[in-house]
Write a protein that holds these residues in place. Structure first.
Motif, PDB file in Angstrom:
ATOM      1  N   ASP A 279      -2.874 -40.221 -26.587  1.00 53.87           N
ATOM      2  CA  ASP A 279      -2.237 -41.160 -27.898  1.00 53.87           C
ATOM      3  C   ASP A 279      -3.198 -42.290 -28.053  1.00 53.87           C
ATOM      4  OD1 ASP A 279      -0.496 -41.727 -29.958  1.00 53.87           O
ATOM      5  OD2 ASP A 279       0.562 -43.036 -28.664  1.00 53.87           O
ATOM      6  N   GLY A 280      -3.457 -42.792 -27.040  1.00 50.49           N
ATOM      7  CA  GLY A 280      -4.102 -44.125 -26.955  1.00 50.49           C
ATOM      8  C   GLY A 280      -5.686 -43.993 -27.614  1.00 50.49           C
ATOM      9  N   PHE A 281      -6.397 -43.011 -26.940  1.00 50.43           N
ATOM     10  CA  PHE A 281      -7.742 -42.518 -27.499  1.00 50.43           C
ATOM     11  C   PHE A 281      -7.803 -41.886 -29.003  1.00 50.43           C
ATOM     12  CE2 PHE A 281      -8.668 -42.306 -22.813  1.00 50.43           C
ATOM     13  CZ  PHE A 281      -9.805 -43.327 -22.827  1.00 50.43           C
ATOM     14  N   SER A 282      -6.751 -41.229 -29.378  1.00 51.98           N
ATOM     15  CA  SER A 282      -6.501 -40.895 -30.814  1.00 51.98           C
ATOM     16  C   SER A 282      -6.548 -42.078 -31.684  1.00 51.98           C
ATOM     17  CB  SER A 282      -5.383 -40.035 -30.833  1.00 51.98           C
ATOM     18  OG  SER A 282      -5.495 -38.705 -30.253  1.00 51.98           O
ATOM     19  N   LEU A 283      -5.752 -43.057 -31.247  1.00 49.86           N
ATOM     20  CA  LEU A 283      -5.440 -44.071 -32.057  1.00 49.86           C
ATOM     21  C   LEU A 283      -6.734 -44.961 -32.048  1.00 49.86           C
ATOM     22  CD1 LEU A 283      -3.338 -46.111 -33.736  1.00 49.86           C
ATOM     23  CD2 LEU A 283      -2.877 -47.136 -31.434  1.00 49.86           C
ATOM     24  N   ALA A 284      -7.504 -44.879 -30.975  1.00 47.39           N
ATOM     25  CA  ALA A 284      -8.676 -45.842 -30.967  1.00 47.39           C
ATOM     26  C   ALA A 284      -9.781 -45.203 -31.829  1.00 47.39           C
ATOM     27  CB  ALA A 284      -9.246 -45.898 -29.616  1.00 47.39           C
ATOM     28  N   TYR A 289     -13.299 -45.508 -35.424  1.00 44.43           N
ATOM     29  CA  TYR A 289     -14.171 -44.747 -36.127  1.00 44.43           C
ATOM     30  C   TYR A 289     -13.738 -44.027 -37.402  1.00 44.43           C
ATOM     31  CZ  TYR A 289     -16.578 -45.414 -31.576  1.00 44.43           C
ATOM     32  OH  TYR A 289     -17.107 -46.081 -30.439  1.00 44.43           O
ATOM     33  N   GLY A 290     -12.428 -44.475 -37.909  1.00 47.77           N
ATOM     34  CA  GLY A 290     -11.700 -43.692 -38.911  1.00 47.77           C
ATOM     35  C   GLY A 290     -13.031 -43.707 -40.052  1.00 47.77           C
ATOM     36  N   ASP A 294     -13.890 -37.812 -41.435  1.00 42.68           N
ATOM     37  CA  ASP A 294     -13.356 -37.234 -42.913  1.00 42.68           C
ATOM     38  C   ASP A 294     -12.033 -37.068 -42.797  1.00 42.68           C
ATOM     39  OD1 ASP A 294     -12.972 -34.879 -41.148  1.00 42.68           O
ATOM     40  OD2 ASP A 294     -14.458 -33.683 -42.324  1.00 42.68           O
ATOM     41  N   ASP A 295     -11.374 -36.923 -43.867  1.00 43.06           N
ATOM     42  CA  ASP A 295      -9.825 -36.653 -43.913  1.00 43.06           C
ATOM     43  C   ASP A 295      -9.294 -35.616 -42.955  1.00 43.06           C
ATOM     44  OD1 ASP A 295      -9.837 -38.661 -45.723  1.00 43.06           O
ATOM     45  OD2 ASP A 295      -9.977 -37.448 -47.419  1.00 43.06           O
ATOM     46  N   GLU A 296     -10.115 -34.583 -42.811  1.00 43.57           N
ATOM     47  CA  GLU A 296      -9.579 -33.578 -41.983  1.00 43.57           C
ATOM     48  C   GLU A 296      -9.529 -34.016 -40.680  1.00 43.57           C
ATOM     49  OE1 GLU A 296     -10.572 -28.809 -40.959  1.00 43.57           O
ATOM     50  OE2 GLU A 296     -11.761 -29.881 -42.670  1.00 43.57           O
ATOM     51  N   GLY A 297     -10.707 -34.609 -40.254  1.00 45.91           N
ATOM     52  CA  GLY A 297     -10.619 -35.119 -38.871  1.00 45.91           C
ATOM     53  C   GLY A 297      -9.604 -36.135 -38.524  1.00 45.91           C
ATOM     54  N   ARG A 298      -9.201 -37.101 -39.472  1.00 46.10           N
ATOM     55  CA  ARG A 298      -8.243 -37.986 -39.234  1.00 46.10           C
ATOM     56  C   ARG A 298      -6.973 -37.197 -39.109  1.00 46.10           C
ATOM     57  NH1 ARG A 298     -11.347 -41.199 -42.870  1.00 46.10           N
ATOM     58  NH2 ARG A 298     -10.305 -40.320 -44.688  1.00 46.10           N
ATOM     59  N   ASP A 299      -6.679 -36.055 -40.100  1.00 50.02           N
ATOM     60  CA  ASP A 299      -5.554 -35.216 -39.852  1.00 50.02           C
ATOM     61  C   ASP A 299      -5.305 -34.627 -38.528  1.00 50.02           C
ATOM     62  OD1 ASP A 299      -2.980 -34.047 -41.152  1.00 50.02           O
ATOM     63  OD2 ASP A 299      -4.331 -32.292 -40.678  1.00 50.02           O
ATOM     64  N   HIS A 300      -6.411 -34.186 -37.917  1.00 51.81           N
ATOM     65  CA  HIS A 300      -6.513 -33.754 -36.704  1.00 51.81           C
ATOM     66  C   HIS A 300      -5.955 -34.633 -35.786  1.00 51.81           C
ATOM     67  CE1 HIS A 300      -7.506 -30.151 -38.354  1.00 51.81           C
ATOM     68  NE2 HIS A 300      -8.948 -30.116 -38.179  1.00 51.81           N
ATOM     69  N   LEU A 301      -6.473 -35.999 -35.486  1.00 49.69           N
ATOM     70  CA  LEU A 301      -6.172 -36.860 -34.835  1.00 49.69           C
ATOM     71  C   LEU A 301      -4.504 -37.352 -34.905  1.00 49.69           C
ATOM     72  CD1 LEU A 301      -9.282 -39.283 -34.930  1.00 49.69           C
ATOM     73  CD2 LEU A 301      -8.732 -37.917 -33.072  1.00 49.69           C
ATOM     74  N   GLN A 302      -4.073 -37.165 -36.199  1.00 54.42           N
ATOM     75  CA  GLN A 302      -2.692 -37.682 -36.299  1.00 54.42           C
ATOM     76  C   GLN A 302      -1.961 -36.801 -35.740  1.00 54.42           C
ATOM     77  OE1 GLN A 302      -1.410 -40.350 -37.055  1.00 54.42           O
ATOM     78  NE2 GLN A 302      -3.112 -41.470 -38.648  1.00 54.42           N
ATOM     79  N   ARG A 303      -2.266 -35.360 -35.829  1.00 52.33           N
ATOM     80  CA  ARG A 303      -1.378 -34.314 -35.180  1.00 52.33           C
ATOM     81  C   ARG A 303      -1.420 -34.291 -33.887  1.00 52.33           C
ATOM     82  NH1 ARG A 303      -0.487 -29.796 -38.380  1.00 52.33           N
ATOM     83  NH2 ARG A 303      -0.900 -29.936 -40.620  1.00 52.33           N
ATOM     84  N   ILE A 304      -2.581 -34.628 -33.183  1.00 53.38           N
ATOM     85  CA  ILE A 304      -2.574 -34.859 -31.766  1.00 53.38           C
ATOM     86  C   ILE A 304      -1.740 -36.189 -31.078  1.00 53.38           C
ATOM     87  CG2 ILE A 304      -4.444 -35.743 -29.672  1.00 53.38           C
ATOM     88  CD1 ILE A 304      -6.619 -34.585 -31.139  1.00 53.38           C
ATOM     89  N   ARG A 305      -1.829 -37.067 -32.005  1.00 54.96           N
ATOM     90  CA  ARG A 305      -0.790 -38.068 -31.700  1.00 54.96           C
ATOM     91  C   ARG A 305       0.513 -37.778 -31.764  1.00 54.96           C
ATOM     92  NH1 ARG A 305      -1.055 -43.621 -34.280  1.00 54.96           N
ATOM     93  NH2 ARG A 305       0.107 -44.150 -32.342  1.00 54.96           N
ATOM     94  N   ALA A 306       0.881 -37.063 -32.899  1.00 45.68           N
ATOM     95  CA  ALA A 306       2.392 -36.843 -33.049  1.00 45.68           C
ATOM     96  C   ALA A 306       2.815 -35.734 -32.005  1.00 45.68           C
ATOM     97  CB  ALA A 306       2.544 -36.093 -34.414  1.00 45.68           C
TER      98      ALA A 306
END
Length: 518
Positions: A279-284, A289-290, A294-306
């Motif tokens: 969760d922490g590294f996904s948020l970092a 590096y947001g 791209d949008d698809e990568g950020r969506d994958h990170l949000q899914r990892i966090r959830a």
């Protein structure tokens, strides 16, 4: 020999003794009756002899025809009485009776000769006078002997009565002694064959109850109690083996509990650390590096966090379920009404924009473990809060009422509800009736609620309908549970009116067409 056989023998001996006593008593009674009849008949013969003597003496003095007739009547009476005399085996009395009959016949013959001599006049008056004096003297002497014989017969009859009475007394005394002996024998048989073995069995039960599983009766008796004792020994051996197995199982269970505690510790510390890292590294990545993703990568990170956060909540709920199962109960009075209000205030502060109508009865006091009851009630009320989220006029009610020796409480809402066809899945772990996107949850909360109430000796059940809300009922056993009736403020403590309001609100269509529960 079986106890039943001994019992039959004892009964037969007692019955035989009673029959023997009855036969002896009947014999003694018959003997007494015969002796009494003999004395009565002898007395009648003696009276008849005295009458005969009187009329004979009167005729000797006065030569009256009336005396002749009376003598004839007396003789007829004696002739009818003498054959009735019965003496049984009394030979002496029978001999006296025979002598009496013979002498009476001679007496009657002499009286006839005296009558004939009186009617015939002799030429020499002196000779006739001496002849009549000789006949009268013989007649009176023989009548006196007859009275003496009858007196002897009366004495014999009296002696026979006394003997019969003594025999009756002997029968009574002997019968009582025989009954006492039979009773003592029966009591000895019962003491030796029943009471003493039962006392031994009672001692065995006390030994087993005290924990002495090695105690054995070890009897060689061949009766029913012997069989019972052998069965008891077999049962004791089976119980000893079973308890040994239970002790081994308890030791294994203790070891498993220690492993479970170790696993819980590992889950609590070792698994949470990687999840927090994810969760922490996904948020970092999102924050630092947001702009490069791209949008698809950020969506994958949000899914990892959830997913990592959901996994963390699932681990927390699993640990909570484990603690509920293993925690030691600390029963004490708990104010359920105050606890429900605290939970309601907390939920309202978390989402102040929601306007939920709370109706909580006053004075609900139960005997329970406060910490476990807090977990169960919080799960139920959070469920009601969650599933009324899409209801126009949400209403949540907490109440209770006594039913026999139980206190039955409920948490009711007019939210989404669910189809009762799936009620059997509701209290299982990880069972969900809807998607998490609609109503978030791990599917462990109601399983935890069920374990809490079952550990208190109660249960939990539910009534619901899609779009009409749900009412979760729970029961708590024990005489210490009580529902204290107090004065209720306006808007609370009126169960009938609140149920009517709840039914009216549940009848309104919900914004949620389907339904489900965590």
């Amino acid at each position: 020999m079986k106890i039943r056989t001994k019992g039959w023998l004892t009964t037969a001996a007692t019955f035989g003794a009673i029959v023997l006593i009855g036969a002896m008593a009947a014999w003694a009674q018959a003997e007494l009756r015969d002796a009494s009849q003999q004395r009565r008949q002898t007395a009648e013969v003696a009276q008849a002899l005295r009458d005969l003597q009187l009329v004979s003496f009167e005729f000797l003095l006065h030569r009256l025809d009336r005396s002749r007739a009376q003598e004839a009547l007396a003789w007829q009476r004696l002739s009818s009485l003498l054959p009735q005399l019965r003496f049984g085996e009394d030979a002496e009395s029978a001999s006296l009776a025979d002598d009496l009959r013979e002498r009476l016949a001679q007496t009657h013959r002499l009286f006839g000769e005296f009558q004939a001599a009186s009617d015939q006049r002799h030429a020499d008056p002196e000779v006739q006078r001496r002849f009549e004096a000789q006949l009268s003297s013989q007649l009176l002497l023989m009548q006196q002997d007859n009275l003496a014989d009858v007196s002897h017969l009366t004495v014999h009859a009296s002696e026979r009565i006394e003997t019969a009475q003594q025999g009756m007394l002997g029968v009574i005394v002997g019968g009582l002694a025989l009954l006492a002996l039979t009773s003592a024998g029966g009591a000895w048989v019962i003491q030796r064959n029943v009471l003493r073995p039962i006392a031994r069995l009672e001692q065995a039960t006390r030994e087993i109850a005290a924990g002495n599983w090695t105690f054995q009766l070890q009897t060689d008796r061949a009766d029913e109690i012997g069989e019972l004792s052998r069965h008891f020994d077999a049962m004791t051996r089976a119980l000893r083996d079973s308890f040994t197995q239970v002790e081994l199982s308890n030791e294994e269970l203790t070891a498993l509990n220690r492993e479970l505690e170790s696993f819980s510790y590992s889950v609590s510390h070792d698994l949470r650390a990687p999840l927090r890292s994810m969760d922490g590294f996904s948020l970092a990545l999102l924050e630092d590096y947001g702009d490069r993703i791209d949008d698809e990568g950020r969506d994958h990170l949000q899914r990892i966090r959830a997913a990592s956060q959901r996994m963390g909540r699932l681990i927390d709920d699993l640990l909570g379920l484990s603690r509920v199962t293993r925690a030691e109960l600390n029963l004490r009075p708990v104010d359920l009404s105050a606890m429900a209000r605290e939970i309601a205030d907390t939920l309202s502060r978390q989402q102040p924009a929601r306007h939920v109508r709370w109706e909580i009865d006053d004075g609900i006091v139960v005997q329970a473990d406060r910490a476990l009851l807090q977990v169960a009630l919080q799960n139920l009320m959070e469920n009601a809060w969650k599933f009324t989220g899409k209801t126009a006029e949400p209403l949540i009610r907490v109440g209770a009422e006594r039913q026999g020796d139980q206190l039955v409480g409920h948490v009711a809402d007019n939210g989404a509800g669910f189809d009762m066809a799936y009620v059997n899945r509701l209290f299982g772990a990880f069972q969900r009736l809807h998607h998490e996107a609609e109503y978030p949850g791990t599917g462990i909360g109601l399983a935890t609620v069920q374990r809490v109430f079952r550990r208190h000796g109660g249960d939990v059940w539910v009534q619901a309908a899609p779009g009409r809300g749900a009412t979760f009922y729970f029961s708590l056993k024990g005489a210490d549970n009580e529902r204290r009736e107090q004065g209720h403020p306006a808007g609370r403590g009126q169960p009938g009116r609140h149920h009517a309001d709840l039914a009216r609100l549940q009848a309104q269509p919900s914004d949620e067409p389907g339904g489900g529960r965590a």
